[in-house]
Design an enzyme around this catalytic site. Structure first.
Site, PDB file in Angstrom:
ATOM      1  N   GLN A   1      32.517  22.395  35.321  1.00  0.00           N
ATOM      2  CA  GLN A   1      32.441  22.619  36.765  1.00  0.00           C
ATOM      3  C   GLN A   1      31.080  22.210  37.297  1.00  0.00           C
ATOM      4  O   GLN A   1      30.974  21.448  38.272  1.00  0.00           O
ATOM      5  CB  GLN A   1      32.705  24.095  37.083  1.00  0.00           C
TER       6      GLN A   1
ATOM      7  N   THR B   1      42.762  31.833  38.362  1.00  0.00           N
ATOM      8  CA  THR B   1      41.458  31.500  38.928  1.00  0.00           C
ATOM      9  C   THR B   1      41.682  30.688  40.188  1.00  0.00           C
ATOM     10  O   THR B   1      42.513  29.770  40.186  1.00  0.00           O
ATOM     11  CB  THR B   1      40.591  30.694  37.933  1.00  0.00           C
ATOM     12  N   ASN B   2      40.976  31.007  41.240  1.00  0.00           N
ATOM     13  CA  ASN B   2      41.085  30.234  42.480  1.00  0.00           C
ATOM     14  C   ASN B   2      40.464  28.853  42.329  1.00  0.00           C
ATOM     15  O   ASN B   2      41.058  27.839  42.693  1.00  0.00           O
ATOM     16  CB  ASN B   2      40.399  30.970  43.627  1.00  0.00           C
ATOM     17  N   THR B   3      39.264  28.792  41.775  1.00  0.00           N
ATOM     18  CA  THR B   3      38.525  27.534  41.711  1.00  0.00           C
ATOM     19  C   THR B   3      39.303  26.441  40.995  1.00  0.00           C
ATOM     20  O   THR B   3      39.358  25.294  41.455  1.00  0.00           O
ATOM     21  CB  THR B   3      37.170  27.743  41.018  1.00  0.00           C
TER      22      THR B   3
ATOM     23  N   CYS C   1      37.965  34.468  45.112  1.00  0.00           N
ATOM     24  CA  CYS C   1      37.596  34.327  43.707  1.00  0.00           C
ATOM     25  C   CYS C   1      38.087  35.595  43.032  1.00  0.00           C
ATOM     26  O   CYS C   1      37.840  36.703  43.536  1.00  0.00           O
ATOM     27  CB  CYS C   1      36.088  34.166  43.542  1.00  0.00           C
ATOM     28  N   THR C   2      38.781  35.459  41.921  1.00  0.00           N
ATOM     29  CA  THR C   2      39.435  36.629  41.332  1.00  0.00           C
ATOM     30  C   THR C   2      38.444  37.728  40.960  1.00  0.00           C
ATOM     31  O   THR C   2      38.788  38.914  41.005  1.00  0.00           O
ATOM     32  CB  THR C   2      40.246  36.200  40.099  1.00  0.00           C
ATOM     33  N   GLU C   3      37.207  37.359  40.632  1.00  0.00           N
ATOM     34  CA  GLU C   3      36.226  38.391  40.267  1.00  0.00           C
ATOM     35  C   GLU C   3      35.741  39.215  41.454  1.00  0.00           C
ATOM     36  O   GLU C   3      35.243  40.339  41.272  1.00  0.00           O
ATOM     37  CB  GLU C   3      35.010  37.738  39.586  1.00  0.00           C
TER      38      GLU C   3
END
Length: 235
Positions: free
Chosen positions: A52, A83-85, A196-198
């Site tokens: 990334q 994961t969104n990204t 963002c999942t976090e």
């Protein structure tokens, strides 16, 4: 229910939330000792994060495609990318497999359309906030996602990678996120996407008066709907 395939580990902190919510959802819907029928391929996040940051999206896409193929060979009925990204590379998954893929941005956009929000603030990694792949997907549903300014984006991104992905939930970082959202609301934002999942580890609907769209929870509900509907059709 049909077996749900999960591409996870990016980071495992948020994948653990997916696992918990999927199992809680099945128990809530079916009762008793029922739990989710899942297959998880959890990747090592360190090399993915390096891809990334260096812009090596080709290698990252190949990793996503291979993970999806592994799940398909194992017999899953649908695939979730946790994961969104990495939805930047969703097309690598959909072209590599014939298994239904539940796109996180589509699920999120549909939830926003059911609310009064049309200009939600997108909180996410720098890649998701600054590149077009996610915001354009939302725009196709008539949702105009807005993003924080440069300094705020830097803080949002740093907190995700340096703290949340490593299991650290800091009160000062929560306060910073609340400040960023307050600034966006003054500029006309009318909701918040936890993109963002976090981020769900840090803030939630309880922290805001405007609608909050928890992408992880929305993704899970869509997967449960799909999995249980597939089961009923097969019965």
């Amino acid at each position: 229910m049909t077996t749900i395939g999960l591409i996870g580990g990016m980071s495992w902190e948020s994948t653990a939330v997916y696992y918990r919510l999927l199992n809680e959802g099945v128990r809530q819907r079916q009762g008793g000792l029922h739990s989710a029928d899942l297959l998880l391929h959890s990747l090592d996040f360190a090399p993915i994060a390096e891809m990334q940051s260096s812009g090596n999206w080709a290698s990252a896409g190949a990793a996503m495609a291979e993970s999806a193929r592994r799940l398909e060979r194992a017999g899953v009925g649908c695939i979730l990318l946790c994961t969104n990204t990495m939805h930047k590379l969703a097309d690598k998954i959909t072209t590599a497999t014939n298994v239904p893929f539940l796109h996180l941005a589509d699920v999120t956009a549909k939830a926003i359309r059911k609310s009064a929000s049309r200009r939600p603030l997108l909180l996410a990694t720098r890649f998701t906030m600054e590149q077009d792949f996610y915001r354009d997907r939302l725009a196709a549903f008539g949702v105009e996602a807005v993003v924080p300014d440069v300094a705020e984006r830097n803080d949002v991104h740093r907190i995700i990678y340096e703290e949340l992905c490593q299991g650290r939930v800091e009160p000062a970082s929560k306060a910073r996120y609340l400040e960023i959202v307050a600034d966006a609301l003054k500029r006309g934002a009318d909701g918040v996407i936890l993109g963002c999942t976090e981020i769900t580890l840090l803030v939630s609907q309880a922290d805001f008066a405007v609608p909050v769209f928890d992408t992880t929870a929305l993704h899970v509900e869509a997967a449960l709907d799909f999995g249980l509907e597939a089961e009923s059709q097969a019965a």
